[in-house]
Design an enzyme around this catalytic site. Structure first.
Site, PDB file in Angstrom:
ATOM      1  N   HIS A 125       0.844  -1.140   0.002  1.00  7.42           N
ATOM      2  CA  HIS A 125       0.029  -0.052  -0.039  1.00  7.42           C
ATOM      3  C   HIS A 125       0.879   1.294  -0.081  1.00  7.42           C
ATOM      4  O   HIS A 125       1.814   1.290   0.563  1.00  7.42           O
ATOM      5  CB  HIS A 125      -0.817   0.027   1.290  1.00  7.42           C
ATOM      6  CG  HIS A 125      -2.060   1.159   1.137  1.00  7.42           C
ATOM      7  ND1 HIS A 125      -1.869   2.290   1.344  1.00  7.42           N
ATOM      8  CD2 HIS A 125      -3.240   0.859   0.915  1.00  7.42           C
ATOM      9  CE1 HIS A 125      -3.102   3.098   1.176  1.00  7.42           C
ATOM     10  NE2 HIS A 125      -3.860   1.955   0.879  1.00  7.42           N
ATOM     11  N   GLU A 127       0.445   4.082   1.461  1.00  6.23           N
ATOM     12  CA  GLU A 127       0.794   4.707   2.682  1.00  6.23           C
ATOM     13  C   GLU A 127       1.900   4.083   3.515  1.00  6.23           C
ATOM     14  O   GLU A 127       2.513   4.829   4.008  1.00  6.23           O
ATOM     15  CB  GLU A 127      -0.578   4.810   3.392  1.00  6.23           C
ATOM     16  CG  GLU A 127      -0.493   5.353   4.788  1.00  6.23           C
ATOM     17  CD  GLU A 127      -1.709   5.027   5.764  1.00  6.23           C
ATOM     18  OE1 GLU A 127      -2.626   4.874   5.305  1.00  6.23           O
ATOM     19  OE2 GLU A 127      -1.436   4.968   6.991  1.00  6.23           O
ATOM     20  N   ASN A 225      -9.779  -0.249   2.891  1.00  7.25           N
ATOM     21  CA  ASN A 225     -10.597  -0.082   4.180  1.00  7.25           C
ATOM     22  C   ASN A 225     -12.176  -0.595   3.825  1.00  7.25           C
ATOM     23  O   ASN A 225     -12.669  -1.035   4.832  1.00  7.25           O
ATOM     24  CB  ASN A 225     -10.760   1.371   4.439  1.00  7.25           C
ATOM     25  CG  ASN A 225     -11.377   2.306   3.562  1.00  7.25           C
ATOM     26  OD1 ASN A 225     -12.701   2.391   3.888  1.00  7.25           O
ATOM     27  ND2 ASN A 225     -10.727   2.963   2.676  1.00  7.25           N
TER      28      ASN A 225
END
Ligand code: F3S
Length: 290
Positions: A125, A127, A225
């Site tokens: 990911h 992030e 998410n």
């Protein structure tokens, strides 16, 4: 008649809303092209809308672009990517979410203080790559591990670990690790960096899923998410993950009296409204036929 209930917290979070506002503001006011480094959010339908209405285009590589606005999305980037954009003379619009910046700061701080850094998250990911990139940039020889759960931390037999979390991880992961540390009297450092919006969405989805006959989770299939919300709901009730209203099948609602709806942090309200409308349509059709 089908009763539709929406989770108390669902859909766009603060960081995504900010990122979209920043990107659309610069696109509307600047004569130069506006691009985002990677898709601005993990929702293909909203990305298409931003392209159609504002000409905002995601790019995969910074190299090769020498003019225009470059929006850094809410997930943040590594310091190297940031510098590359500066070198290319791009007008940088930094939409990194402030909660992501907090994790980056904690990671740097822990590495500076000589801890082994554990990032609980998804290695691929953006992030997480940004968090690791920032820590590594500041302390080149810091020992950094990206792990998905407690077991992987324990396996490494850490001596002086410090643990941070990708902002959208499931909150139960934090609780599990915290409990392990406390019950074993360990001196591990742990920071709950899972953001409030993620926790609220997860809590509300779990709560609603216990009271309905079917849960629909609306959001991108590429949205971590959203996938986690579907996992949480499916522990309580039959759950379906959809991106758009077109995917809804009338037979899904046979014998269903109460439907719950939740949506990921990158799902725009218009997609949620479309899903509600489609359920009402299906319900009406069933009523006419019966
Ligand atoms: Fe920020 Fe949390 Fe959203 S970290 S981008 S508010 S999911």
């Amino acid at each position: 008649m089908i009763e539709i209930q929406i989770a108390r917290h669902s859909g766009f979070c603060f960081g995504v809303r900010e990122a979209i506002n920043k990107a659309t503001e610069v696109a509307a006011s600047s004569p130069m092209p506006t691009r985002t480094y990677g898709p601005l959010i993990h929702n293909p339908q909203e990305i298409d809308r931003l392209k159609k209405d504002y000409g905002i285009e995601p790019i995969r590589e910074i190299d090769g672009y020498r003019e225009g606005n470059l929006v850094i999305r809410a997930h943040g980037v590594t310091p190297e990517d940031y510098r590359r954009a500066q070198t290319n003379d791009l007008n940088i619009v930094d939409a990194t979410c402030r909660f992501v910046k907090d994790v980056q700061d904690y990671a740097v701080e822990f590495c500076r203080r000589g801890y082994e850094l554990f990032v609980v998250g998804d290695e691929m990911h953006a992030e997480v790559r940004g968090i690791v990139g920032h820590a590594r940039h500041e302390v080149e020889d810091c020992r950094i591990y990206v792990v998905s759960d407690l077991e992987q931390i324990v396996e490494k037999k850490p001596v002086r670990p410090a643990i941070v979390f990708q902002t959208t991880q499931e909150f139960t992961k934090f609780k599990k690790i915290e409990h392990y540390i406390k019950s074993n009297g360990l001196k591990w450092k742990i920071r709950n960096t899972i953001c409030g919006a993620t926790r609220s969405n997860q809590y509300a989805a779990d709560e609603l899923a216990r009271t309905v006959d079917l849960m629909l989770v609306v959001g991108g299939r590429n949205s971590g998410n959203t996938i986690r919300l579907a996992e949480i709901c499916s522990r309580n009730v039959h759950t379906l993950h959809v991106e758009t209203a077109d995917e809804l099948m009338p037979e899904w609602f046979n014998g269903i009296r109460k439907v719950g709806i939740t949506a990921g942090a990158s799902t725009p309200q218009w997609l949620i409204d479309d899903v509600i409308e489609r359920i009402e349509e299906i319900d009406k059709d069933k009523g006419i036929r019966s």
